[in-house]
Design a protein around this motif. Sequence first.
Motif, mmCIF file in Angstrom:
data_model
loop_
_atom_site.group_PDB
_atom_site.id
_atom_site.type_symbol
_atom_site.label_atom_id
_atom_site.label_comp_id
_atom_site.label_asym_id
_atom_site.label_seq_id
_atom_site.Cartn_x
_atom_site.Cartn_y
_atom_site.Cartn_z
ATOM 1 N N LEU A 144 0.693 -1.201 0.048
ATOM 2 C CA LEU A 144 0.085 -0.206 -0.012
ATOM 3 C C LEU A 144 0.998 1.280 0.008
ATOM 4 O O LEU A 144 0.477 2.330 -0.660
ATOM 5 C CB LEU A 144 -0.796 -0.025 1.267
ATOM 6 N N THR A 145 1.924 1.193 0.771
ATOM 7 C CA THR A 145 2.975 2.529 0.836
ATOM 8 C C THR A 145 3.518 2.379 -0.395
ATOM 9 O O THR A 145 3.653 3.840 -1.127
ATOM 10 C CB THR A 145 3.921 2.384 1.967
ATOM 11 N N GLY A 146 3.995 1.505 -1.214
ATOM 12 C CA GLY A 146 4.629 1.747 -2.510
ATOM 13 C C GLY A 146 3.591 2.091 -3.525
ATOM 14 O O GLY A 146 3.795 2.674 -4.446
ATOM 15 N N PHE A 147 2.347 1.469 -3.509
ATOM 16 C CA PHE A 147 1.317 1.953 -4.554
ATOM 17 C C PHE A 147 1.028 3.466 -4.410
ATOM 18 O O PHE A 147 0.927 4.264 -5.367
ATOM 19 C CB PHE A 147 0.068 1.182 -4.027
ATOM 20 N N LEU A 148 0.996 3.963 -3.080
ATOM 21 C CA LEU A 148 0.723 5.356 -2.914
ATOM 22 C C LEU A 148 2.043 6.238 -3.674
ATOM 23 O O LEU A 148 2.082 7.274 -4.206
ATOM 24 C CB LEU A 148 0.494 5.741 -1.565
ATOM 25 N N LEU A 149 3.308 5.801 -3.141
ATOM 26 C CA LEU A 149 4.426 6.584 -3.646
ATOM 27 C C LEU A 149 4.502 6.358 -5.097
ATOM 28 O O LEU A 149 5.079 7.340 -5.989
ATOM 29 C CB LEU A 149 5.575 5.732 -3.113
ATOM 30 N N GLY A 150 3.991 5.553 -5.977
ATOM 31 C CA GLY A 150 4.198 5.160 -7.515
ATOM 32 C C GLY A 150 3.600 6.211 -7.702
ATOM 33 O O GLY A 150 4.028 6.914 -9.085
ATOM 34 N N PHE A 151 2.224 6.829 -7.340
ATOM 35 C CA PHE A 151 1.702 8.028 -8.038
ATOM 36 C C PHE A 151 2.259 9.072 -7.780
ATOM 37 O O PHE A 151 2.332 10.171 -8.489
ATOM 38 C CB PHE A 151 0.206 8.186 -7.323
ATOM 39 N N MET A 152 3.323 9.285 -6.771
ATOM 40 C CA MET A 152 3.910 10.486 -6.255
ATOM 41 C C MET A 152 5.256 10.634 -7.247
ATOM 42 O O MET A 152 5.659 11.877 -7.547
ATOM 43 C CB MET A 152 4.095 10.641 -5.106
ATOM 44 N N LEU A 153 5.935 9.602 -7.417
ATOM 45 C CA LEU A 153 7.288 9.502 -7.736
ATOM 46 C C LEU A 153 7.639 8.959 -9.365
ATOM 47 O O LEU A 153 8.622 9.271 -9.818
ATOM 48 C CB LEU A 153 8.326 8.837 -6.673
ATOM 49 N N LEU A 154 6.564 8.443 -9.852
ATOM 50 C CA LEU A 154 6.668 7.619 -10.975
ATOM 51 C C LEU A 154 5.925 8.385 -12.166
ATOM 52 O O LEU A 154 5.344 7.319 -13.090
ATOM 53 C CB LEU A 154 6.495 6.038 -10.729
ATOM 54 N N LEU A 155 5.626 9.356 -12.192
ATOM 55 C CA LEU A 155 4.808 10.055 -13.172
ATOM 56 C C LEU A 155 5.774 10.255 -14.393
ATOM 57 O O LEU A 155 6.874 10.318 -14.483
ATOM 58 C CB LEU A 155 4.314 11.415 -12.610
ATOM 59 N N ARG A 156 5.158 10.135 -15.674
ATOM 60 C CA ARG A 156 5.737 10.197 -16.760
ATOM 61 C C ARG A 156 4.979 11.367 -17.448
ATOM 62 O O ARG A 156 3.600 11.631 -17.481
ATOM 63 C CB ARG A 156 5.781 8.952 -17.916
#
Length: 230
Positions: A144-156
């Motif tokens: 769940l933590t990684g899921f939220l961080l993906g929206f924050m840090l892995l935008l293209r």
Amino acid sequence: MGLEKMGALEWYKVVHGNQAWRLVSCIWLHAGVIHLLANMLSLVFIGIRLEQQFGFVRVGVIYLLSGIGGSILSCLFIQRNISVGASGALFGLLGAMLSELLTNWTIYTNKAAALLTLLVIIAINLAVGILPHVDNFAHIGGFLTGFLLGFMLLLRPQFGWVERRRLPANSLKSKYTACQVILWILATVLLIVWFVVGLVMLFKGENANEKCGWCHYLSCVPTSRWNCNN
């Protein structure tokens, strides 16, 4: 030297022994060679792709914070046993891969197949977590933590932005879509809330099992072959 002395996650020592550092140290410990090799092989298959695309800094932040998120949830539910391993951090990378696919949906081809494959991998790994002696709460918290961080840090940047960025400003698209921005804001708020609430509950000594009577089944389902109290 035992795992407890080396920094394994242990609720009592974290909460009452002023040893919050165990929330981090447990990520780097493993219960044996097989445990270590399994996690490192998973890290190779998951981490290399993400690092090649987004760099080691962002992936490293996701890995570390996901591991801590997994440790927090584990401590809230598992308070009689110790826990070690990088599985929470690895599940965080899986969660980040899922949110990265969703937030950058428009730039991918074969997106449905990629989504289905990723969901199957996640489901299988979470299902393994219901076996005894597996800390599935660390997996869930990390995911769940990684899921939220993906929206924050892995935008293209949205499709076509790179090719059009040299055009006049009045004809240039926004770098990110409105959906990406909204997801970034929601994920940031939810991540802050999760860490604040989780840490407050943890250091107040609360047992999350008392607030969720069925949640223990997420980490172990008793059968005639094994007992989850062990």
